[in-house]
Write a protein that holds these residues in place. Structure first.
Motif, mmCIF file in Angstrom:
data_model
loop_
_atom_site.group_PDB
_atom_site.id
_atom_site.type_symbol
_atom_site.label_atom_id
_atom_site.label_comp_id
_atom_site.label_asym_id
_atom_site.label_seq_id
_atom_site.Cartn_x
_atom_site.Cartn_y
_atom_site.Cartn_z
ATOM 1 N N TRP A 293 -62.531 6.452 -11.051
ATOM 2 C CA TRP A 293 -62.841 7.297 -12.203
ATOM 3 C C TRP A 293 -63.001 8.756 -11.821
ATOM 4 C CZ3 TRP A 293 -67.366 9.506 -10.966
ATOM 5 C CH2 TRP A 293 -68.305 8.787 -10.229
ATOM 6 N N ALA A 294 -63.338 9.050 -10.558
ATOM 7 C CA ALA A 294 -63.399 10.439 -10.106
ATOM 8 C C ALA A 294 -61.980 10.989 -9.991
ATOM 9 C CB ALA A 294 -64.118 10.532 -8.762
ATOM 10 N N LEU A 295 -61.764 12.186 -10.432
ATOM 11 C CA LEU A 295 -60.440 12.777 -10.574
ATOM 12 C C LEU A 295 -59.592 12.649 -9.317
ATOM 13 C CD1 LEU A 295 -58.587 14.452 -12.477
ATOM 14 C CD2 LEU A 295 -59.568 16.505 -11.417
ATOM 15 N N ASP A 296 -58.431 12.030 -9.461
ATOM 16 C CA ASP A 296 -57.412 11.925 -8.397
ATOM 17 C C ASP A 296 -57.851 11.130 -7.172
ATOM 18 O OD1 ASP A 296 -55.545 13.347 -9.870
ATOM 19 O OD2 ASP A 296 -56.133 15.290 -9.015
ATOM 20 N N THR A 297 -58.982 10.461 -7.214
ATOM 21 C CA THR A 297 -59.370 9.617 -6.074
ATOM 22 C C THR A 297 -58.640 8.285 -6.155
ATOM 23 O OG1 THR A 297 -61.277 8.733 -7.283
ATOM 24 C CG2 THR A 297 -61.654 10.657 -5.905
ATOM 25 N N HIS A 298 -58.177 7.832 -5.024
ATOM 26 C CA HIS A 298 -57.423 6.581 -5.013
ATOM 27 C C HIS A 298 -57.599 5.870 -3.678
ATOM 28 C CE1 HIS A 298 -54.336 8.405 -2.377
ATOM 29 N NE2 HIS A 298 -54.558 9.503 -3.084
ATOM 30 N N ALA A 299 -57.389 4.568 -3.714
ATOM 31 C CA ALA A 299 -57.479 3.772 -2.498
ATOM 32 C C ALA A 299 -56.285 4.078 -1.603
ATOM 33 C CB ALA A 299 -57.520 2.293 -2.842
ATOM 34 N N VAL A 300 -56.479 3.872 -0.302
ATOM 35 C CA VAL A 300 -55.386 4.072 0.657
ATOM 36 C C VAL A 300 -55.116 2.750 1.363
ATOM 37 C CG1 VAL A 300 -55.909 6.513 1.004
ATOM 38 C CG2 VAL A 300 -57.010 4.802 2.448
ATOM 39 N N GLY A 301 -54.042 2.715 2.117
ATOM 40 C CA GLY A 301 -53.642 1.477 2.778
ATOM 41 C C GLY A 301 -52.556 0.794 1.969
ATOM 42 N N HIS A 302 -52.515 -0.513 2.037
ATOM 43 C CA HIS A 302 -51.550 -1.283 1.256
ATOM 44 C C HIS A 302 -52.102 -1.456 -0.154
ATOM 45 C CE1 HIS A 302 -49.206 -2.105 4.830
ATOM 46 N NE2 HIS A 302 -50.310 -2.515 5.445
ATOM 47 N N THR A 303 -51.858 -0.441 -0.997
ATOM 48 C CA THR A 303 -52.476 -0.426 -2.316
ATOM 49 C C THR A 303 -51.972 -1.538 -3.227
ATOM 50 O OG1 THR A 303 -50.812 1.206 -3.025
ATOM 51 C CG2 THR A 303 -52.933 2.042 -2.252
ATOM 52 N N GLU A 304 -50.836 -2.150 -2.876
ATOM 53 C CA GLU A 304 -50.354 -3.254 -3.704
ATOM 54 C C GLU A 304 -51.113 -4.544 -3.422
ATOM 55 O OE1 GLU A 304 -48.028 -3.258 0.103
ATOM 56 O OE2 GLU A 304 -48.686 -1.759 -1.373
ATOM 57 N N CYS B 75 -78.929 12.035 -1.775
ATOM 58 C CA CYS B 75 -77.992 11.347 -0.874
ATOM 59 C C CYS B 75 -77.720 9.917 -1.347
ATOM 60 C CB CYS B 75 -78.559 11.321 0.548
ATOM 61 S SG CYS B 75 -78.644 12.934 1.364
ATOM 62 N N ILE B 76 -78.765 9.207 -1.738
ATOM 63 C CA ILE B 76 -78.593 7.819 -2.173
ATOM 64 C C ILE B 76 -77.798 7.755 -3.473
ATOM 65 C CG2 ILE B 76 -79.809 5.764 -2.979
ATOM 66 C CD1 ILE B 76 -82.057 6.460 -1.035
ATOM 67 N N VAL B 77 -78.091 8.664 -4.411
ATOM 68 C CA VAL B 77 -77.335 8.704 -5.668
ATOM 69 C C VAL B 77 -75.863 8.967 -5.391
ATOM 70 C CG1 VAL B 77 -76.984 9.999 -7.808
ATOM 71 C CG2 VAL B 77 -79.300 9.367 -7.104
ATOM 72 N N ALA B 78 -75.588 9.909 -4.484
ATOM 73 C CA ALA B 78 -74.198 10.202 -4.124
ATOM 74 C C ALA B 78 -73.516 8.965 -3.551
ATOM 75 C CB ALA B 78 -74.151 11.355 -3.123
ATOM 76 N N ALA B 79 -74.222 8.232 -2.691
ATOM 77 C CA ALA B 79 -73.656 7.016 -2.091
ATOM 78 C C ALA B 79 -73.328 5.979 -3.158
ATOM 79 C CB ALA B 79 -74.625 6.442 -1.064
ATOM 80 N N MET B 80 -74.229 5.808 -4.138
ATOM 81 C CA MET B 80 -73.989 4.822 -5.193
ATOM 82 C C MET B 80 -72.784 5.200 -6.044
ATOM 83 S SD MET B 80 -76.230 2.497 -4.630
ATOM 84 C CE MET B 80 -76.079 2.943 -2.885
ATOM 85 N N LEU B 81 -72.622 6.489 -6.338
ATOM 86 C CA LEU B 81 -71.466 6.941 -7.116
ATOM 87 C C LEU B 81 -70.171 6.695 -6.352
ATOM 88 C CD1 LEU B 81 -72.869 10.285 -8.570
ATOM 89 C CD2 LEU B 81 -72.405 8.178 -9.830
ATOM 90 N N MET B 82 -70.191 6.958 -5.046
ATOM 91 C CA MET B 82 -69.006 6.726 -4.219
ATOM 92 C C MET B 82 -68.627 5.246 -4.215
ATOM 93 S SD MET B 82 -69.816 9.120 -0.914
ATOM 94 C CE MET B 82 -70.282 10.841 -1.098
ATOM 95 N N ILE B 83 -69.637 4.394 -4.103
ATOM 96 C CA ILE B 83 -69.370 2.951 -4.054
ATOM 97 C C ILE B 83 -68.824 2.459 -5.380
ATOM 98 C CG2 ILE B 83 -70.450 0.681 -3.798
ATOM 99 C CD1 ILE B 83 -72.457 2.097 -1.865
ATOM 100 N N HIS B 84 -69.403 2.920 -6.491
ATOM 101 C CA HIS B 84 -68.899 2.492 -7.801
ATOM 102 C C HIS B 84 -67.475 2.981 -8.020
ATOM 103 C CE1 HIS B 84 -68.416 2.493 -12.228
ATOM 104 N NE2 HIS B 84 -69.095 1.360 -12.129
ATOM 105 N N ASN B 85 -67.210 4.221 -7.633
ATOM 106 C CA ASN B 85 -65.842 4.732 -7.729
ATOM 107 C C ASN B 85 -64.900 3.899 -6.862
ATOM 108 O OD1 ASN B 85 -63.960 7.079 -8.527
ATOM 109 N ND2 ASN B 85 -63.798 7.095 -6.299
ATOM 110 N N GLY B 86 -65.369 3.488 -5.685
ATOM 111 C CA GLY B 86 -64.562 2.641 -4.808
ATOM 112 C C GLY B 86 -64.333 1.262 -5.395
ATOM 113 N N HIS B 87 -65.346 0.750 -6.087
ATOM 114 C CA HIS B 87 -65.182 -0.556 -6.735
ATOM 115 C C HIS B 87 -64.064 -0.505 -7.780
ATOM 116 C CE1 HIS B 87 -66.205 -4.390 -8.567
ATOM 117 N NE2 HIS B 87 -66.288 -3.779 -9.749
ATOM 118 N N VAL B 88 -64.009 0.593 -8.529
ATOM 119 C CA VAL B 88 -62.927 0.761 -9.515
ATOM 120 C C VAL B 88 -61.575 0.861 -8.807
ATOM 121 C CG1 VAL B 88 -62.010 2.267 -11.331
ATOM 122 C CG2 VAL B 88 -64.479 1.831 -11.183
ATOM 123 N N GLN B 89 -61.542 1.572 -7.684
ATOM 124 C CA GLN B 89 -60.296 1.681 -6.911
ATOM 125 C C GLN B 89 -59.823 0.312 -6.433
ATOM 126 O OE1 GLN B 89 -60.983 4.379 -3.671
ATOM 127 N NE2 GLN B 89 -61.307 6.146 -4.987
#
Length: 446
Positions: A147-158, A126-140
């Motif tokens: 970096w995870a396939l097709d994952t993207h930030a939402v909201g006012h992306t600009e 669970c903790i490893v999964a959380a860290m991967l999600m956060i790092h992917n979110g940091h890239v977003q």
């Protein structure tokens, strides 16, 4: 509790647990969805099926507890409610989905996690999964796409400050991702307290990362969930029974008041209050079977943004009593273990002759029970602001906590009294405190 046919001796299936670990990793980390070549693989279903077959074949004993029966009781209610509300086949589909994505996972986790080591391994996943999600979110946050396939930030992306991070699968909503992060905070604190220097440094980094991830989700309910954990921890460990009961009753009212204050400056918060009131009206108009599972949106045009109200509106009094009773009973049992872990004075159980390692194991189990209890509290708080009644996260963590209770009773049989079906039945009444408190607050404020 009901005993299924079983052998006299205990058998723990390493094979079943191995595939449960793979199932957990597939659900949370979702590695098969990171690549185009494997995105269509049904690894989650395959791992769940193998784990279930192996459990039924070689895990002993096999038991069904009140939580299992409460969920099973929802199946005919959902089907009947669907037919009465003109969506019969959809009701049957929802009942099948409940069995596959809720009842089976709850059974697997509550049955296969037979030791602290097994629980530790799943907590690390669970903790490893959380860290991967956060790092992917940091890239977003810097590039919109992770970096995870097709994952993207939402909201006012600009606007980087307005981007809200997401992940794969059902974590594609920032609120679900935030809920998961909040539910992992107790895990990180647990390993921090138990670990040596390097583990403590690692867990401090993980805790800082979770705080950063919660910020990136932009979810107010998630932020309240993280803050609420601190308040609940104080109440559970330090407050007396009267203060605790007062806090439990007043918490839904306070949350409703907070949402009401936000509605003055935020149209989305105002819509949430209207949805809560609409859910109460659905319950009052259809008290027996509700409007039907999955029909809240059809009736109101929005989801309830509140898991408790959503269930009550869709499934009526019996349905909410079973769902809410399941949660309340599990939390009550965990609370009783936290407060009454020692052998009561009137008990005739002689613990003075037991080996020291048994006592140490018992204390470790009590600590783990408190950790899992707080994780489920994290769901309760965040779930108050989003509709995630049957999210797989709930049944993974619920199963973990139930497994902890089973192990505690195995070590100290006198604690079995706190898992009694009478408490389960009373919990089906206690859970209505949330609905009544919200209704009272809405009547005063609307």
């Amino acid at each position: 509790m009901v005993h299924l046919p079983q052998k006299a001796t205990e058998q723990n299936s390493p094979f079943a647990f191995f595939f449960l670990v793979l199932y957990t990793a597939s659900v949370l980390i979702r590695p098969h969805e990171m690549f185009l070549t494997s995105i269509e693989w049904v690894t989650i279903k395959v791992f769940a099926i193998i784990a279930l077959i192996a459990t039924l074949a070689s895990q002993r004993p096999l038991k069904l507890y009140p939580q299992h029966w409460m969920l099973l009781g929802l199946i005919p209610l959902i089907a009947i409610s669907g037919f009465l509300n003109g969506s019969g086949m959809y009701g049957i589909e929802q009942a099948q989905r409940l069995f596959i994505s809720s009842i089976i996972p709850l059974f697997l986790y509550s049955t296969c996690i037979t030791s602290i080591k097994r629980q530790h391994l799943l907590m690390v996943v669970c903790i490893v999964a959380a860290m991967l999600m956060i790092h992917n979110g940091h890239v977003q946050q810097s590039e919109v796409f992770g970096w995870a396939l097709d994952t993207h930030a939402v909201g006012h992306t600009e606007l980087p400050d307005d981007r809200r991070i997401t992940y794969l699968g059902f974590f594609n909503d920032p609120n679900d991702l935030g809920m998961f992060l909040v539910m992992n905070i107790p895990f990180v604190i647990y390993f921090y307290k138990k670990g040596q220097f390097l583990t403590k440094i690692t867990m401090l980094g993980a805790l800082a990362a979770i705080a950063y991830g919660i910020y990136l989700t932009g979810s107010r309910g998630t932020a309240l969930g993280a803050g609420g954990l601190l308040a609940v921890y104080f109440l559970v460990t330090s407050a007396g029974p009267k203060l605790l009961i007062t806090s439990v009753v007043s918490a839904p009212i306070a949350a409703t008041v907070i949402a009401s204050l936000q509605s003055n400056i935020d149209s989305s918060a105002d819509g949430r209050l209207e949805a809560w009131y609409a859910g109460i009206l659905m319950l009052l108009d259809n008290p027996i079977f509700g409007v039907g599972m999955g029909q809240f949106f059809e009736e109101h045009g929005l989801v309830a943004h509140n898991s408790f109200i959503h269930v009550a509106g869709e499934l009526g009094v019996p349905g909410y009593s079973l769902w809410g009773g399941m949660l309340t009973f599990t939390l009550l049992t965990g609370y009783f273990f936290i407060k009454n872990g020692k052998v009561p004075q009137h008990e005739t159980v002689d613990i003075t002759t037991e080996p020291d390692e048994v006592d140490e194991n018992f204390q470790n189990e009590l600590t783990l029970n408190k950790t899992l209890f707080m994780s489920l509290i994290g769901f309760m708080i965040t779930g108050f602001f989003i509709s995630r009644m049957f999210t797989l996260l709930l049944f993974i963590y619920l199963g973990m906590l139930l497994a902890s209770h089973v192990r505690l009773v195995k070590i100290r049989p006198h604690l079995k009294v706190y898992m009694d079906k009478k408490i389960a039945i009373r919990s089906m009444a206690y859970c209505w405190v949330v609905i009544l408190a919200v209704y009272a607050a809405l009547k005063l404020g609307l």
